[in-house]
Scaffold this motif. Structure first.
Motif, PDB file in Angstrom:
ATOM      1  N   ARG A  13      28.540 122.860  14.976  1.00 44.99           N
ATOM      2  CA  ARG A  13      27.220 123.412  15.302  1.00 44.99           C
ATOM      3  C   ARG A  13      26.599 124.070  14.061  1.00 44.99           C
ATOM      4  O   ARG A  13      26.163 125.215  14.075  1.00 44.99           O
ATOM      5  CB  ARG A  13      27.310 124.421  16.452  1.00 44.99           C
ATOM      6  N   HIS A 210      26.930 111.355  24.320  1.00 39.11           N
ATOM      7  CA  HIS A 210      25.849 112.331  24.370  1.00 39.11           C
ATOM      8  C   HIS A 210      24.490 111.658  24.312  1.00 39.11           C
ATOM      9  O   HIS A 210      24.354 110.509  23.876  1.00 39.11           O
ATOM     10  CB  HIS A 210      25.941 113.308  23.191  1.00 39.11           C
ATOM     11  N   GLU A 230      12.688 122.591  20.767  1.00 37.50           N
ATOM     12  CA  GLU A 230      14.146 122.667  20.784  1.00 37.50           C
ATOM     13  C   GLU A 230      14.731 121.269  20.656  1.00 37.50           C
ATOM     14  O   GLU A 230      14.149 120.295  21.160  1.00 37.50           O
ATOM     15  CB  GLU A 230      14.647 123.281  22.100  1.00 37.50           C
ATOM     16  N   ARG A 232      17.956 119.417  22.070  1.00 38.59           N
ATOM     17  CA  ARG A 232      18.898 119.640  23.150  1.00 38.59           C
ATOM     18  C   ARG A 232      19.851 118.443  23.262  1.00 38.59           C
ATOM     19  O   ARG A 232      19.505 117.315  22.907  1.00 38.59           O
ATOM     20  CB  ARG A 232      18.177 119.885  24.471  1.00 38.59           C
ATOM     21  N   MET A 234      22.685 116.518  25.966  1.00 36.51           N
ATOM     22  CA  MET A 234      23.163 116.406  27.337  1.00 36.51           C
ATOM     23  C   MET A 234      24.227 115.312  27.423  1.00 36.51           C
ATOM     24  O   MET A 234      24.296 114.424  26.568  1.00 36.51           O
ATOM     25  CB  MET A 234      22.005 116.086  28.284  1.00 36.51           C
ATOM     26  N   LYS A 240      24.074 119.025  32.869  1.00 39.48           N
ATOM     27  CA  LYS A 240      23.437 120.166  32.222  1.00 39.48           C
ATOM     28  C   LYS A 240      23.326 119.949  30.721  1.00 39.48           C
ATOM     29  O   LYS A 240      24.281 119.541  30.063  1.00 39.48           O
ATOM     30  CB  LYS A 240      24.235 121.449  32.514  1.00 39.48           C
ATOM     31  N   SER A 241      22.157 120.282  30.176  1.00 40.33           N
ATOM     32  CA  SER A 241      21.941 120.181  28.735  1.00 40.33           C
ATOM     33  C   SER A 241      22.186 121.521  28.059  1.00 40.33           C
ATOM     34  O   SER A 241      22.219 122.565  28.712  1.00 40.33           O
ATOM     35  CB  SER A 241      20.515 119.705  28.438  1.00 40.33           C
ATOM     36  N   GLU A 242      22.345 121.486  26.744  1.00 43.23           N
ATOM     37  CA  GLU A 242      22.482 122.708  25.954  1.00 43.23           C
ATOM     38  C   GLU A 242      21.530 122.671  24.774  1.00 43.23           C
ATOM     39  O   GLU A 242      21.245 121.617  24.208  1.00 43.23           O
ATOM     40  CB  GLU A 242      23.913 122.886  25.443  1.00 43.23           C
ATOM     41  N   LYS A 243      21.018 123.835  24.405  1.00 43.14           N
ATOM     42  CA  LYS A 243      20.163 123.945  23.223  1.00 43.14           C
ATOM     43  C   LYS A 243      21.032 123.992  21.977  1.00 43.14           C
ATOM     44  O   LYS A 243      21.938 124.813  21.867  1.00 43.14           O
ATOM     45  CB  LYS A 243      19.282 125.193  23.298  1.00 43.14           C
ATOM     46  N   LEU A 244      20.747 123.103  21.025  1.00 44.12           N
ATOM     47  CA  LEU A 244      21.447 123.114  19.752  1.00 44.12           C
ATOM     48  C   LEU A 244      20.728 123.959  18.712  1.00 44.12           C
ATOM     49  O   LEU A 244      21.346 124.700  17.964  1.00 44.12           O
ATOM     50  CB  LEU A 244      21.602 121.682  19.228  1.00 44.12           C
TER      51      LEU A 244
END
Length: 273
Positions: A13, A210, A230, A232, A234, A240-244
């Motif tokens: 990340r 992904h 953003e 993102r 998923m 559910k997605s996540e913010k990178l």
């Protein structure tokens, strides 16, 4: 205006700025051999090697109005561009990876390229044939185009899954822009996100795990440049997605496939006013 080409390491990340320039550049593709990127700027294409990151112009012949919908074939031998120099509206062309004379693929305009099938045989794109922008496919050598979607107010960003069985895209219905996937024959249409954000440009990772996408704030119209957005991530099967990361960008940030070939990183463009 400053543009930064950024590499994002998915495992850690972590972001690394590959190249920063005082001009507007857009839409990085990652070469299939992993050695560098392709970007566009001021109507032209440029190669950016990873080992010595600087822009090298690519000869695109007469095509001097190339937009940010461009890409590379799975074998790395051919480029695809969307250019309006010849037709006055965007048409799709292919040319050798090292540069050369473009060969027209789509007769109908406007047509904007976005995806290349893993077997190298088919291109996915969006076009407006009188019923808003819908997703189409066509053989890479040209010929009959096949309409894949219908009934959307607007579609964009079609990109193939690595097994070639699905096309992901962003589709607008009733003012909501979400991510969808569909079979190549238009069957099994499935909505993959249901979020307040305005979601664009889904890109499945080469390992099939992904999907990366661009999320605008709720209420955004179209896919403008100059917004706080953003990136993102998923799961490819939904969930559910996540913010990178968040950044100043939008149009030009990840319009086209941008994953590294090993799925460990992707490239994007961030802007500074």
């Amino acid at each position: 205006m400053k543009s930064e080409i950024v590499l994002y390491d998915l495992q850690h990340r972590r972001e690394t700025i590959l190249l920063s320039v005082g001009e507007h550049i857009e839409a990085p593709n990652w070469r299939p051999d992993g050695t560098g990127l392709i970007v566009n700027g001021d109507g032209r294409l440029f190669s950016v090697p990873l080992d010595v990151p600087t822009r090298h112009p690519i000869d695109t012949g007469f095509a001097s109005q190339i937009n940010n919908d461009h890409g590379i074939s799975p074998d790395g031998n051919t480029l695809v561009i969307s250019d309006q120099t010849e037709a006055g509206e965007s048409a799709i062309y292919t040319l050798p990876a090292g540069g050369g004379t473009p060969r027209r693929v789509t007769e109908k305009t406007p047509s904007y390229w976005h995806g290349w099938s893993p077997d190298g045989a088919t291109l996915a794109y969006v076009g407006n044939r009188g019923a808003g922008y819908q997703v189409y496919t066509i053989p890479v050598g040209g010929g009959h185009e096949t309409q894949v979607t219908e009934g959307f107010d607007h579609c964009d960003g079609p990109d193939f899954t690595p097994d070639g069985t699905w096309i992901w895209f962003n589709g607008e219905q009733d003012g909501s822009v979400q991510l969808w996937r569909v079979r190549l024959d238009g069957s099994d249409l499935e909505r993959m996100t249901d979020e307040a954000t305005v979601n664009w440009f889904p890109h499945p990772s080469p390992d099939g795990r992904h999907v990366l996408y661009l999320a605008y704030p709720a209420g955004t119209q179209g896919h403008p440049f100059g917004k706080q957005v953003e990136l993102r991530l998923m799961p490819a099967q939904g969930g559910k997605s996540e913010k990178l990361t968040d950044l100043f960008g939008g149009q030009g940030t990840i319009n086209v496939p941008c994953w590294g070939p090993d799925s460990q990183a992707f490239a994007f463009v961030r802007y500074h006013q």
